[in-house]
Design a protein around this motif. Structure first.
Motif, short mmCIF file in Angstrom:
data_model
loop_
_atom_site.label_atom_id
_atom_site.label_comp_id
_atom_site.label_asym_id
_atom_site.label_seq_id
_atom_site.Cartn_x
_atom_site.Cartn_y
_atom_site.Cartn_z
N VAL A 13 -21.06 -19.62 -8.82
CA VAL A 13 -21.28 -19.26 -7.36
C VAL A 13 -20.16 -18.37 -6.90
O VAL A 13 -20.51 -17.29 -6.21
N LEU A 14 -18.67 -18.45 -6.94
CA LEU A 14 -17.81 -17.37 -6.58
C LEU A 14 -18.09 -16.33 -7.49
O LEU A 14 -18.00 -15.26 -6.51
N ASN A 15 -18.48 -16.22 -8.69
CA ASN A 15 -18.91 -14.76 -9.42
C ASN A 15 -20.07 -14.19 -8.64
O ASN A 15 -20.31 -12.98 -9.01
N SER A 16 -20.74 -14.75 -7.99
CA SER A 16 -21.84 -14.14 -7.41
C SER A 16 -21.49 -13.23 -6.25
O SER A 16 -22.34 -12.56 -5.57
N GLY A 17 -20.14 -13.42 -5.93
CA GLY A 17 -19.50 -12.61 -4.75
C GLY A 17 -18.97 -11.62 -4.91
O GLY A 17 -18.20 -11.56 -6.04
N ARG A 18 -19.21 -10.35 -4.20
CA ARG A 18 -18.41 -9.09 -4.52
C ARG A 18 -17.15 -9.07 -4.35
O ARG A 18 -16.47 -8.59 -5.27
N TRP A 19 -16.61 -9.86 -3.24
CA TRP A 19 -14.90 -9.78 -3.39
C TRP A 19 -14.36 -10.33 -4.44
O TRP A 19 -13.57 -9.96 -4.96
N PHE A 20 -14.69 -11.50 -4.85
CA PHE A 20 -13.92 -12.32 -5.77
C PHE A 20 -14.08 -11.71 -7.21
O PHE A 20 -13.16 -11.58 -7.98
N THR A 21 -15.35 -11.22 -7.44
CA THR A 21 -15.41 -10.44 -8.84
C THR A 21 -14.62 -9.15 -8.89
O THR A 21 -14.57 -8.91 -9.98
N GLN A 22 -14.49 -8.66 -7.82
CA GLN A 22 -13.50 -7.37 -7.77
C GLN A 22 -12.07 -7.74 -7.91
O GLN A 22 -11.32 -6.67 -8.01
N LEU A 23 -11.55 -8.97 -7.76
CA LEU A 23 -10.28 -9.08 -7.57
C LEU A 23 -9.69 -9.02 -9.08
O LEU A 23 -10.38 -9.46 -10.22
N PRO A 24 -8.54 -8.58 -9.13
CA PRO A 24 -7.60 -8.70 -10.38
C PRO A 24 -7.67 -10.10 -11.02
O PRO A 24 -7.41 -10.99 -10.12
N ALA A 25 -7.42 -10.12 -12.37
CA ALA A 25 -7.64 -11.68 -12.80
C ALA A 25 -6.39 -12.45 -12.55
O ALA A 25 -6.82 -13.73 -12.28
#
Length: 237
Positions: A13-25
């Protein structure tokens, strides 16, 4: 506090969001390490206007109503700003200024959220100041959406405002990744839609029935199903 393993079930679910997937690891991992699991039942308050900062939230299931109120006592009127759905992150304004909450947040249905506590998040950001920019991007997205909504309320007809609001909700208000699936069943009532676009419930009912007649929507108790998203988008032009 749940372990990273416990929270891993929410990563899709989190990875379906644009903001979270663009965060540095490093930042994404830190948010998950600090996160606490919260569950709410329908009608429960997550926080209220003027309550102190309590952190950053990620909604991973259910829906949250963000609302305000104008007037006093018998003359008070509710202003429903937005209905949040997964994978929305929210609450960042109070993280920045440390001030009280600006609006109420209630569960519109049973919800599961990840809460990154305020003080822990501030301490981590103090030690890693470069990552403040990523929170600023999240807040900038909300500011853009607010400006668009203000413009729509001023210049667009009610049918166009309603169509755009439904498309926005289906697309997670721009927060889903480009390859993320849209949400076709929206847990929203006609009264809630009326509050969001600033028209009467009767007017909202008329617009929805027109969309139903065009086979764009299916109207059900407490929810709407988008049958023809392309057709609905076409009406937003």
């Amino acid at each position: 506090m749940p372990s990273m393993t416990d929270l891993s079930r929410y990563l899709p679910v989190l990875n379906s969001g644009r903001w979270f997937t663009q965060l540095p690891a490093e930042f994404a991992q830190a948010l998950l390490q600090m996160a606490k699991l919260r569950t709410l039942q329908t009608g429960d308050a997550l926080f209220l206007r003027d309550s102190p900062p309590c952190g950053l939230y990620a909604l991973v299931s259910g829906a949250i109503r963000i609302s305000g109120q104008s007037g006093v006592r018998n003359d008070a009127r509710e202003a429903l700003l937005v209905m949040l759905t997964p994978p929305q992150w929210f609450g960042e304004i109070s993280v920045f200024d440390g001030s009280a909450r600006t609006h109420h947040a209630h569960a519109a249905e049973p919800c599961t959220l990840l809460q990154v506590p305020h003080e822990e998040l501030l301490a981590w950001l103090q030690a890693h100041p470069a990552y403040w920019r990523h929170l600023a991007v999240l807040m900038a997205d909300k500011l853009r959406m607010a400006f668009v909504s203000m413009e729509e309320q001023t210049v667009l007809s009610a049918p166009l405002r309603l169509a755009r609001r439904l498309v926005g909700m289906a697309q997670g208000y721009g927060q889903r990744t480009e390859d993320g699936s849209t949400q076709r069943v929206l847990a929203v009532t006609q009264e809630e839609l009326a509050l969001m676009i600033g028209v009467s419930r009767q007017t909202t009912n008329q617009i929805l029935n027109d969309l139903k007649g065009r086979h764009i929507l299916r109207i059900q108790r407490g929810e709407l199903e988008i049958l023809d998203l392309a057709g609905l988008r076409a009406l937003c032009q």
